[in-house]
Write an enzyme that holds these catalytic residues in place. Structure first.
Site, PDB file in Angstrom:
ATOM      1  N   ARG A  35      40.803  24.572  35.646  1.00 30.73           N
ATOM      2  CA  ARG A  35      40.761  23.933  36.971  1.00 30.73           C
ATOM      3  C   ARG A  35      40.487  22.437  36.877  1.00 30.73           C
ATOM      4  O   ARG A  35      41.034  21.658  37.673  1.00 30.73           O
ATOM      5  CB  ARG A  35      39.716  24.622  37.845  1.00 30.73           C
ATOM      6  N   LYS A 199      44.996  48.341  43.264  1.00 36.06           N
ATOM      7  CA  LYS A 199      45.167  49.144  44.485  1.00 36.06           C
ATOM      8  C   LYS A 199      46.336  48.698  45.354  1.00 36.06           C
ATOM      9  O   LYS A 199      46.575  47.510  45.508  1.00 36.06           O
ATOM     10  CB  LYS A 199      43.911  49.006  45.331  1.00 36.06           C
ATOM     11  N   GLY A 355      45.602  37.077  41.783  1.00 37.57           N
ATOM     12  CA  GLY A 355      45.008  38.207  41.056  1.00 37.57           C
ATOM     13  C   GLY A 355      44.835  37.851  39.589  1.00 37.57           C
ATOM     14  O   GLY A 355      44.686  36.686  39.231  1.00 37.57           O
ATOM     15  N   GLY A 378      43.643  34.488  46.014  1.00 31.37           N
ATOM     16  CA  GLY A 378      43.799  34.927  47.408  1.00 31.37           C
ATOM     17  C   GLY A 378      44.705  34.004  48.203  1.00 31.37           C
ATOM     18  O   GLY A 378      45.489  34.460  49.040  1.00 31.37           O
TER      19      GLY A 378
HETATM   20  P1  AMP Z   1      44.219  43.003  40.937  1.00 35.12           P
HETATM   21  O1  AMP Z   1      43.034  42.091  41.040  1.00 35.12           O
HETATM   22  O2  AMP Z   1      44.484  43.808  42.167  1.00 35.12           O
HETATM   23  O3  AMP Z   1      45.437  42.298  40.411  1.00 35.12           O
HETATM   24  O4  AMP Z   1      43.799  44.131  39.890  1.00 35.12           O
HETATM   25  C1  AMP Z   1      43.551  43.814  38.570  1.00 35.12           C
HETATM   26  C2  AMP Z   1      42.805  44.940  37.944  1.00 35.12           C
HETATM   27  O5  AMP Z   1      43.578  46.111  37.954  1.00 35.12           O
HETATM   28  C3  AMP Z   1      42.485  44.648  36.503  1.00 35.12           C
HETATM   29  O6  AMP Z   1      41.094  44.518  36.365  1.00 35.12           O
HETATM   30  C4  AMP Z   1      43.021  45.864  35.757  1.00 35.12           C
HETATM   31  O7  AMP Z   1      42.122  46.330  34.784  1.00 35.12           O
HETATM   32  C5  AMP Z   1      43.181  46.889  36.857  1.00 35.12           C
HETATM   33  N1  AMP Z   1      44.188  47.908  36.491  1.00 35.12           N
HETATM   34  C6  AMP Z   1      45.455  47.705  36.111  1.00 35.12           C
HETATM   35  N2  AMP Z   1      46.046  48.879  35.788  1.00 35.12           N
HETATM   36  C7  AMP Z   1      45.126  49.839  35.984  1.00 35.12           C
HETATM   37  C8  AMP Z   1      45.123  51.263  35.812  1.00 35.12           C
HETATM   38  N3  AMP Z   1      46.214  51.913  35.376  1.00 35.12           N
HETATM   39  N4  AMP Z   1      43.989  51.937  36.115  1.00 35.12           N
HETATM   40  C9  AMP Z   1      42.894  51.284  36.541  1.00 35.12           C
HETATM   41  N5  AMP Z   1      42.834  49.947  36.723  1.00 35.12           N
HETATM   42  C10 AMP Z   1      43.940  49.226  36.442  1.00 35.12           C
END
Ligand code: AMP
Length: 397
Positions: A35, A199, A355, A378
């Site tokens: 940053r 999610k 993300g 975000g």
């Molecule tokens: P996000 O911040 O929504 O992009 O989510 C990122 C997180 O999703 C990371 O910390 C990953 O470890 C988690 N992640 C990715 N694939 C999986 C999976 N198959 N099961 C559980 N967590 C996951």
């Protein structure tokens, strides 16, 4: 709208909202300079012009309290070295001492003020606090894309105290807007979005928006298991959002209706527990045994996804395809990152961000081999979802 590059800052006091929210270790050393590095071109241009730069930022979440561990004092040394000037520092961001230091600044000098979030008025978007900041300067530059989705005093409210010619974005925000426009509006086809992460619920607005824009939508990571369960598969103890099963079906139908090719990973690396020392296996995603969970995309999925990516001319990647923080479940995310790098070498435009995908690409040391990595998490997501960001609207509108 005033362009940053053509503005002459000579002799002007310029208040610059940056995102200097860098991670610090327990010794208050900076563990990732990304940053700070991103902020440098904007500050350099101002001081090269003979402007007087007054830098403001938040650091961490001090919650309106003066906590030493969140002091911007910790970054003065590094910033001075990188700018090649002695950065002055005042342990506050408003008040008499700050005004005096701002008024004493000579052309080409830099003053860094203390963490804005030591004051609860910053996050509350308090107009009188914003005015106190605005009164320090003749010109306002917003270059903090990471907080552009917040209507805070220093990111949005402050701009109302400057005339249209005396408020503008810096290089970081200008570049972000250009990259997003290139992907969403001026793209070459085929356009592929790769969505991963934990999610569906975090990404649903983005998925819906992308269905109107893309030719191909690749879905991986934790969120894919809600789709497999919705399709009647056995997903063991993989991450599933039970209340989103119907939504997953709706997304699959919508993709068909809109003629978008939606790709789900056919197989996964599965584990008998959530850890790097778990027992591993490879299984089709419709047939994951009880007690086992999919933690990375499998070899068939990698092959399928690589083929789609290789044919793409515009690529947007948001979210890792597995639990890339653990070495055993890194391969899928790494392979996809490499495929994006390869496509970029062959002329595709690739935008990474929102993300953990930016963190992932840094882990694999591929950050210089894609077209653009967003500095916003975000903020990027909300922008891509089509929301109006207060920090952007305050200058554009
Ligand atoms: P996000 O911040 O929504 O992009 O989510 C990122 C997180 O999703 C990371 O910390 C990953 O470890 C988690 N992640 C990715 N694939 C999986 C999976 N198959 N099961 C559980 N967590 C996951």
């Amino acid at each position: 709208m005033q362009q940053f590059d053509t503005y002459s800052f000579s002799g002007k006091k310029v208040i610059v909202r940056l995102d200097l929210n860098v991670p610090l270790n327990s010794e208050y050393e900076i563990t990732d300079q990304t940053r700070i590095n991103a902020a440098l071109p904007t500050v350099k241009k101002i001081i090269k012009d003979g402007g007087k730069a007054i830098l403001i930022s938040h650091l961490g979440r001090p919650g309106g309290e003066r906590l030493q561990k969140y002091s911007l004092r910790h970054i003065v040394k590094s910033l001075s070295k990188k700018l090649n000037v002695t950065v002055q520092f005042v342990g506050d961001c408003i008040g008499e001492e700050v005004s005096e230091a701002a008024n004493k600044l000579k052309e080409g000098e830099v003053l860094l003020l203390e963490n804005l979030r030591y004051y609860p008025q910053e996050k509350a978007g308090d107009p009188s606090f914003a005015k106190k900041l605005a009164d320090l300067a003749d010109v306002y530059v917003n270059d903090a894309f990471g907080t552009a989705h917040r209507a805070h005093a220093s990111t949005a409210v402050i701009s109302s105290f400057f005339g249209p010619k005396d408020k503008m974005f810096g290089y970081v925000i200008e570049n972000e807007l250009e990259a997003i426009q290139k992907v969403l509006e001026n793209n070459d086809r085929p356009f592929t979005a790769i969505m991963g992460g934990a999610k569906i619920s975090d990404k649903i607005l983005l998925i819906e928006k992308m269905l109107d824009k893309v030719d191909n939508l690749i879905i991986g990571g934790g969120m894919s298991f809600t789709f497999f369960k919705a399709l009647g598969g056995n997903v063991g103890s993989s991450l599933v959002e039970e209340d989103k099963l119907n939504l997953a079906k709706i997304i699959l139908d919508l993709a068909k209706e809109k003629d978008v090719n939606l790709f789900l990973p056919p197989d996964s690396i599965i584990a008998d527990s959530f850890g790097n020392d778990a027992q591993l296996d490879v299984k089709d995603n419709m047939e994951i045994p009880e007690q086992w969970m999919g933690l990375d995309i499998g070899p068939k999925a990698i092959e399928d996804f690589k083929e789609v990516i290789a044919k793409s001319k515009t690529i947007l990647w948001n979210g890792p395809l597995g639990v890339f923080e653990m070495a055993n479940f890194q391969n899928g995310t790494k392979s996809i990152a490499e495929a994006i790098v390869e496509a970029t070498k062959n002329g595709a435009y690739s935008l990474i961000g929102g993300g953990d995908s930016a963190a992932a690409i840094n882990t694999f040391n591929l950050q210089n081999d894609v077209s653009y990595i967003s500095t916003g998490g975000g903020a990027l997501l909300e922008f891509l979802e089509g929301k109006k960001l207060p920090g952007i609207a305050a200058i554009v509108d």
